[in-house]
Design an enzyme around this catalytic site. Sequence first.
Site, mmCIF file in Angstrom:
data_model
loop_
_atom_site.group_PDB
_atom_site.id
_atom_site.type_symbol
_atom_site.label_atom_id
_atom_site.label_comp_id
_atom_site.label_asym_id
_atom_site.label_seq_id
_atom_site.Cartn_x
_atom_site.Cartn_y
_atom_site.Cartn_z
ATOM 1 N N HIS A 242 5.704 5.081 2.810
ATOM 2 C CA HIS A 242 6.186 6.133 1.896
ATOM 3 C C HIS A 242 5.061 7.054 1.400
ATOM 4 C CE1 HIS A 242 9.747 3.630 1.837
ATOM 5 N NE2 HIS A 242 9.034 2.611 1.430
ATOM 6 N N SER B 95 5.620 9.149 6.541
ATOM 7 C CA SER B 95 6.391 8.331 5.624
ATOM 8 C C SER B 95 7.204 7.332 6.448
ATOM 9 C CB SER B 95 7.322 9.221 4.814
ATOM 10 O OG SER B 95 7.625 8.601 3.591
ATOM 11 N N SER C 35 11.661 9.442 1.170
ATOM 12 C CA SER C 35 10.727 8.919 0.165
ATOM 13 C C SER C 35 9.488 9.770 -0.057
ATOM 14 C CB SER C 35 10.300 7.495 0.557
ATOM 15 O OG SER C 35 9.601 7.508 1.778
ATOM 16 N N ASP D 188 4.878 -0.065 7.141
ATOM 17 C CA ASP D 188 5.777 -0.523 6.082
ATOM 18 C C ASP D 188 7.187 -0.531 6.671
ATOM 19 O OD1 ASP D 188 7.458 -0.879 3.899
ATOM 20 O OD2 ASP D 188 6.396 0.531 2.605
ATOM 21 N N GLU E 135 3.389 -4.099 5.244
ATOM 22 C CA GLU E 135 3.608 -4.040 3.798
ATOM 23 C C GLU E 135 4.813 -4.847 3.303
ATOM 24 O OE1 GLU E 135 1.863 -2.468 1.475
ATOM 25 O OE2 GLU E 135 3.230 -1.989 -0.157
ATOM 26 N N ASN F 45 2.713 -8.449 2.728
ATOM 27 C CA ASN F 45 3.818 -8.726 1.805
ATOM 28 C C ASN F 45 3.653 -10.073 1.116
ATOM 29 O OD1 ASN F 45 6.595 -8.101 0.725
ATOM 30 N ND2 ASN F 45 6.988 -10.056 1.737
ATOM 31 N N LYS G 55 1.126 -9.224 -3.909
ATOM 32 C CA LYS G 55 2.039 -8.178 -3.425
ATOM 33 C C LYS G 55 3.469 -8.566 -3.783
ATOM 34 C CE LYS G 55 4.533 -5.330 -0.837
ATOM 35 N NZ LYS G 55 5.999 -5.382 -0.810
ATOM 36 N N ASP H 62 4.844 -6.393 -6.755
ATOM 37 C CA ASP H 62 5.510 -5.152 -6.289
ATOM 38 C C ASP H 62 7.021 -5.371 -6.165
ATOM 39 O OD1 ASP H 62 6.723 -3.720 -3.998
ATOM 40 O OD2 ASP H 62 4.758 -2.912 -3.531
ATOM 41 N N ASN H 63 7.406 -6.395 -5.385
ATOM 42 C CA ASN H 63 8.834 -6.579 -5.109
ATOM 43 C C ASN H 63 9.609 -6.891 -6.394
ATOM 44 O OD1 ASN H 63 7.323 -6.737 -2.747
ATOM 45 N ND2 ASN H 63 8.731 -8.108 -1.712
ATOM 46 N N CYS I 76 10.300 -3.172 -8.720
ATOM 47 C CA CYS I 76 11.745 -2.867 -8.743
ATOM 48 C C CYS I 76 12.284 -2.906 -10.167
ATOM 49 C CB CYS I 76 12.509 -3.833 -7.837
ATOM 50 S SG CYS I 76 12.105 -3.575 -6.090
ATOM 51 N N HIS J 269 15.095 -2.554 2.585
ATOM 52 C CA HIS J 269 14.349 -1.578 3.393
ATOM 53 C C HIS J 269 15.223 -0.633 4.225
ATOM 54 C CE1 HIS J 269 10.630 0.018 4.946
ATOM 55 N NE2 HIS J 269 11.219 0.093 6.118
ATOM 56 N N HIS K 294 7.654 2.571 -7.078
ATOM 57 C CA HIS K 294 6.993 1.762 -8.101
ATOM 58 C C HIS K 294 5.839 2.547 -8.736
ATOM 59 C CE1 HIS K 294 9.342 -1.169 -6.131
ATOM 60 N NE2 HIS K 294 8.423 -1.807 -5.439
ATOM 61 N N SER L 162 -0.711 -4.026 -4.525
ATOM 62 C CA SER L 162 -0.247 -4.046 -3.124
ATOM 63 C C SER L 162 -1.282 -3.393 -2.207
ATOM 64 C CB SER L 162 1.059 -3.264 -2.980
ATOM 65 O OG SER L 162 2.008 -3.729 -3.893
ATOM 66 N N GLN M 166 -3.753 -4.166 1.052
ATOM 67 C CA GLN M 166 -3.722 -3.401 2.306
ATOM 68 C C GLN M 166 -5.138 -3.025 2.760
ATOM 69 O OE1 GLN M 166 -1.761 -2.719 4.634
ATOM 70 N NE2 GLN M 166 0.340 -2.720 3.895
HETATM 71 P P1 NAD Z 1 13.694 -12.053 -0.066
HETATM 72 O O1 NAD Z 1 13.795 -12.758 1.210
HETATM 73 O O2 NAD Z 1 12.809 -12.560 -1.149
HETATM 74 O O3 NAD Z 1 15.149 -11.874 -0.725
HETATM 75 C C1 NAD Z 1 16.300 -11.543 -0.018
HETATM 76 C C2 NAD Z 1 17.410 -12.459 -0.547
HETATM 77 O O4 NAD Z 1 18.655 -12.028 -0.001
HETATM 78 C C3 NAD Z 1 17.214 -13.913 -0.133
HETATM 79 O O5 NAD Z 1 17.184 -14.753 -1.290
HETATM 80 C C4 NAD Z 1 18.406 -14.223 0.758
HETATM 81 O O6 NAD Z 1 18.874 -15.549 0.610
HETATM 82 C C5 NAD Z 1 19.424 -13.198 0.256
HETATM 83 N N1 NAD Z 1 20.462 -12.875 1.236
HETATM 84 C C6 NAD Z 1 20.375 -12.710 2.587
HETATM 85 N N2 NAD Z 1 21.567 -12.432 3.124
HETATM 86 C C7 NAD Z 1 22.448 -12.407 2.092
HETATM 87 C C8 NAD Z 1 23.849 -12.170 2.005
HETATM 88 N N3 NAD Z 1 24.582 -11.927 3.093
HETATM 89 N N4 NAD Z 1 24.429 -12.220 0.785
HETATM 90 C C9 NAD Z 1 23.700 -12.520 -0.331
HETATM 91 N N5 NAD Z 1 22.369 -12.736 -0.303
HETATM 92 C C10 NAD Z 1 21.751 -12.690 0.888
HETATM 93 O O7 NAD Z 1 13.275 -10.545 0.293
HETATM 94 P P2 NAD Z 1 12.687 -9.467 -0.733
HETATM 95 O O8 NAD Z 1 11.204 -9.524 -0.728
HETATM 96 O O9 NAD Z 1 13.442 -9.564 -1.984
HETATM 97 O O10 NAD Z 1 13.082 -8.108 0.054
HETATM 98 C C11 NAD Z 1 14.415 -7.681 0.189
HETATM 99 C C12 NAD Z 1 14.419 -6.307 0.874
HETATM 100 O O11 NAD Z 1 13.780 -5.341 0.034
HETATM 101 C C13 NAD Z 1 13.656 -6.259 2.190
HETATM 102 O O12 NAD Z 1 14.300 -5.373 3.061
HETATM 103 C C14 NAD Z 1 12.307 -5.685 1.777
HETATM 104 O O13 NAD Z 1 11.624 -5.126 2.870
HETATM 105 C C15 NAD Z 1 12.727 -4.683 0.754
HETATM 106 N N6 NAD Z 1 11.745 -4.243 -0.252
HETATM 107 C C16 NAD Z 1 12.032 -3.085 -0.888
HETATM 108 C C17 NAD Z 1 11.169 -2.609 -1.864
HETATM 109 C C18 NAD Z 1 11.461 -1.319 -2.553
HETATM 110 O O14 NAD Z 1 10.587 -0.780 -3.218
HETATM 111 N N7 NAD Z 1 12.649 -0.776 -2.427
HETATM 112 C C19 NAD Z 1 10.027 -3.333 -2.218
HETATM 113 C C20 NAD Z 1 9.792 -4.545 -1.561
HETATM 114 C C21 NAD Z 1 10.654 -5.004 -0.588
HETATM 115 N N1 ADE Z 2 7.023 1.214 -2.324
HETATM 116 C C1 ADE Z 2 7.603 1.121 -3.524
HETATM 117 N N2 ADE Z 2 7.090 2.021 -4.372
HETATM 118 C C2 ADE Z 2 6.155 2.721 -3.693
HETATM 119 C C3 ADE Z 2 5.286 3.782 -4.056
HETATM 120 N N3 ADE Z 2 5.270 4.305 -5.281
HETATM 121 N N4 ADE Z 2 4.473 4.250 -3.094
HETATM 122 C C4 ADE Z 2 4.490 3.710 -1.852
HETATM 123 N N5 ADE Z 2 5.284 2.706 -1.471
HETATM 124 C C5 ADE Z 2 6.115 2.208 -2.388
#
Ligand code: NAD
Ligand code: ADE
Length: 512
Positions: free
Chosen positions: A74, A97, A102, A161, A224, A249, A254, A258-259, A263, A369, A433, A441, A445
């Site tokens: 991103h 990106s 994003s 990522d 990532e 990750n 991280k 971050d996660n 969020c 993701h 974030h 994070s 990296q």
């Molecule tokens: P994780 O494995 O810790 O959590 C995912 C959860 O979903 C698990 O507990 C799993 O049991 C559950 N799950 C799977 N299938 C399911 C279903 N059908 N119904 C209900 N629950 C179900 O993973 P995470 O680190 O929390 O990451 C989740 C997603 O978010 C990934 O795609 C990751 O790449 C992404 N992510 C996004 C951001 C962001 O900024 N938006 C940041 C980090 C990670």
């Molecule tokens: N993933 C989640 N937040 C982000 C940010 N601010 N920059 C880059 N990657 C990210």
Amino acid sequence: MSATLSQSAHFLDTNLPLFADLPHKVADLSPATVAFGRKEMELALHEMPGLLALREEFGDSQPLAGARIMGSLHMTIQTAVLIETLVELGAEVRWVSCNIFSTQDHAAAATVVGPEGTFDRPAGVSVYAWKGESLAEYWWCTLQALTWPNAEKGQNLILDDGGDATLLVHLGAELEEAGKNANPDDATSDEHRVILETLVAVRAEKGDNFWRPLAAQIRGVSEETTTGVHRLVERAAAGTLRFPGINVNDSVTKSKFDNVYGCRHSLVDAVNRATDTLVSGKKALVVGFGDVGKGSVDSLRGQYARVAIAEVDPICALQACMMGLDVVRIEDVVADIDIFCTATGNFNIIKVEHMLQMKHNAIVCNIGHFDNEIEMAVLEDMVKSGDVEKIEIKPQVHEWKFKNTTHGPKGGGHSIIVLAEGRLVNLGCATGHPSLVMSASFTNQVIAQIELHKDAESYGKTVTTLPKHLDEKVARLHLDKFGAKLTVLSDEQAKYIGVTPAGPYKPEHYRY
Ligand code: NAD
Ligand code: ADE
């Protein structure tokens, strides 16, 4: 958007040659946009002590001299600070990106101009990214960043990522090795079709020995996110991974920061910016209670939403119970929920059959993701068949009006509000974030890139996490910012618990 366009064929809807030979392509390089980006980078750096510390520690020794890093992550203000840290440590960098929505356009502009350049004399990094790319533009950007001006000196490292850059290189090289061309009719989604069309177009222009030499130069990738690590691990298990991967990750500093805490900040930020609706008191369902789900629940509960979760994993479900959350099945509560958020990294979580039962104007979003957690493709098909109308409220916020239901206003069809077209909402509708979280994070990296540049081959074609002492170092670099004072272990105490006073402080199996 300087430089002359090359004469190669235009690619799909991009209106651009497939190999455009452009030094960069961003939305807006105007002085005001560049100045805004540079100012926000300056403020962000102050909140990124880990990156600042690495600049101080390694600025003189230049551990990334000779590294040519292609980044697909991103293109935000925080990423701009990461990029300039890699450059300060000696790397050459090109960037895209990893999501069509994003990019922060002022961050992209400021990165192209760089600390020493001006808007009319950019002196920074080649960035190919803008907010609101089409899918074809997205893959075009990835191809440009992978195509360095001198093919014999292409990238030797990838910083990924979600794994899209790694995927394109692998697919391209595998097809060449198999003596085959891609077939877009094999596509399983619109995006897959674009990937296959990209490979076909590259083959038509460059022949069948383009990807293999490009891939052979790549010594490693640092990944990532959870979903990208999943893809790497699958390849390693299948024996098809072409270079070592460092799993950033799963550094504790991280995924457990971050996660979760990222969020916690950015989910509600996105819902607010997109809808301005009251979150307090509303019923929310978070699907997936892993790291991202936990942060998402905290985010909504911070606004006093009434939150339930859905899970498949009994451990995560039990954790949710202990947090006072209801653990439910989506089909049992779907008609009662105001805000849905998917956080599973899985696919087909919110289906059209659920959407048909939702409340009028229920908000539907995804923070995982990829966009296939919500059945967006089926929804698009329903627009084509005339069963649904898609109304743009503003970019990345759409009303989807179901024509054949009867629980909408005056007994007519109901609508749902889908954010960021089902793509990760915190980066599509907000700015992701905050800097302090991203500092942890991105410090991982940079350390991973230094490690790969130093000695990638020693890892073999495996996926590895950084050692615990480096994880602890990343945490340590962020403590002063909070005024935190660590207690120092005495030699006797350290011996008693079986560690050394300087750490690591936990055994490998410890789960934080
Ligand atoms: P994780 O494995 O810790 O959590 C995912 C959860 O979903 C698990 O507990 C799993 O049991 C559950 N799950 C799977 N299938 C399911 C279903 N059908 N119904 C209900 N629950 C179900 O993973 P995470 O680190 O929390 O990451 C989740 C997603 O978010 C990934 O795609 C990751 O790449 C992404 N992510 C996004 C951001 C962001 O900024 N938006 C940041 C980090 C990670
Ligand atoms: N993933 C989640 N937040 C982000 C940010 N601010 N920059 C880059 N990657 C990210």
